[in-house]
Design an enzyme around this catalytic site. Sequence first.
Site, short mmCIF file in Angstrom:
data_model
loop_
_atom_site.label_atom_id
_atom_site.label_comp_id
_atom_site.label_asym_id
_atom_site.label_seq_id
_atom_site.Cartn_x
_atom_site.Cartn_y
_atom_site.Cartn_z
N ALA A 145 3.51 18.09 59.01
CA ALA A 145 4.49 17.00 58.92
C ALA A 145 5.07 16.64 60.29
O ALA A 145 5.39 15.49 60.56
CB ALA A 145 5.60 17.39 57.96
N GLU B 135 3.64 16.28 63.00
CA GLU B 135 2.76 15.35 63.71
C GLU B 135 2.68 13.97 63.05
O GLU B 135 2.05 13.06 63.59
CB GLU B 135 1.34 15.94 63.81
N ALA C 81 4.28 17.52 52.88
CA ALA C 81 5.10 18.40 52.04
C ALA C 81 5.70 19.48 52.93
O ALA C 81 4.95 20.30 53.49
CB ALA C 81 4.26 19.02 50.93
N ILE D 36 8.04 22.61 52.77
CA ILE D 36 8.60 23.51 51.74
C ILE D 36 9.39 24.61 52.43
O ILE D 36 8.87 25.26 53.36
CB ILE D 36 7.47 24.08 50.86
N SER E 76 11.56 31.22 54.78
CA SER E 76 12.71 32.09 55.05
C SER E 76 13.24 31.92 56.47
O SER E 76 14.12 32.66 56.88
CB SER E 76 12.30 33.54 54.79
N HIS F 83 12.60 27.07 60.45
CA HIS F 83 11.51 26.15 60.77
C HIS F 83 11.57 24.91 59.87
O HIS F 83 11.38 23.78 60.33
CB HIS F 83 10.18 26.88 60.59
N ARG G 249 6.74 16.96 42.01
CA ARG G 249 6.76 15.61 42.62
C ARG G 249 5.40 15.14 43.10
O ARG G 249 5.28 14.11 43.74
CB ARG G 249 7.76 15.62 43.79
N1 INI Z 1 4.29 21.57 58.25
C1 INI Z 1 4.34 20.97 57.05
O1 INI Z 1 3.77 19.88 56.87
N2 INI Z 1 5.03 21.55 56.02
C2 INI Z 1 5.69 22.73 56.17
O2 INI Z 1 6.28 23.21 55.18
C3 INI Z 1 5.66 23.37 57.43
N3 INI Z 1 6.34 24.62 57.62
O3 INI Z 1 7.21 24.96 56.81
O4 INI Z 1 6.08 25.35 58.54
C4 INI Z 1 4.94 22.76 58.48
N4 INI Z 1 4.85 23.33 59.70
C5 INI Z 1 3.88 22.93 60.69
C6 INI Z 1 4.36 21.79 61.55
O5 INI Z 1 4.43 20.59 60.82
C7 INI Z 1 3.42 21.56 62.74
O6 INI Z 1 2.16 21.17 62.30
C8 INI Z 1 3.27 22.79 63.62
O7 INI Z 1 4.55 23.29 64.02
C9 INI Z 1 2.46 22.44 64.91
O8 INI Z 1 3.11 21.46 65.70
#
Ligand code: INI
Length: 166
Positions: A64, A66, A88, A90, A93, A96, A135
């Site tokens: 997400a 990106e 999505a 989510i 813990s 992030h 959803r």
């Molecule tokens: N990316 C998501 O699309 N959903 C998530 O729940 C998520 N979590 O929780 O870590 C997530 N992390 C990755 C982030 O979007 C980047 O792709 C990554 O940090 C590299 O830049």
Amino acid sequence: MSNAENAPESVEGTLIVSKGARFAIVAARFNSFIVERLVEGAVDALRRHGADPSKITIVRVPGAWEIPFACARLANSKKLDAVIALGAVIRGSTPHFEHVSSEVSKGVAQVAMQSGTPVTFGVLTTDTIEQAIERAGTKAGNKGSDAALAAIELVSLGHALEEAGF
Ligand code: INI
């Protein structure tokens, strides 16, 4: 659009895809078991409302975080009528979740405001996997299809506003 005399003018879009309209869907691969259901919902809504499948481009990004990058590139290309952002996020813990969810929503909103191209938001931000599943085509509908319908309406609204002289 003219109304009865002395009535306020009302301008709104329809859910009929304008002829030749081009759409892009930006979909995160992270949590793909959820996001692919959103993609299916979005494509299904576009097709059912008259979109030509050859005018739908699906762009996949790692997560997400990106999504705004790809939305900005696509929306600023001016070759598309609307962009639909799907992902999505989510809660886990760690903090992030907060960073990713707040940046993706801010980023997509910024692209929508700055590019002049409609960009709609079908990125789930949920506390649990169950809420995300609900959803993504189960109990609480499909937010991918909702975002696609909003995109169709905004494309149509753009034409209606143009006709109304705005
Ligand atoms: N990316 C998501 O699309 N959903 C998530 O729940 C998520 N979590 O929780 O870590 C997530 N992390 C990755 C982030 O979007 C980047 O792709 C990554 O940090 C590299 O830049």
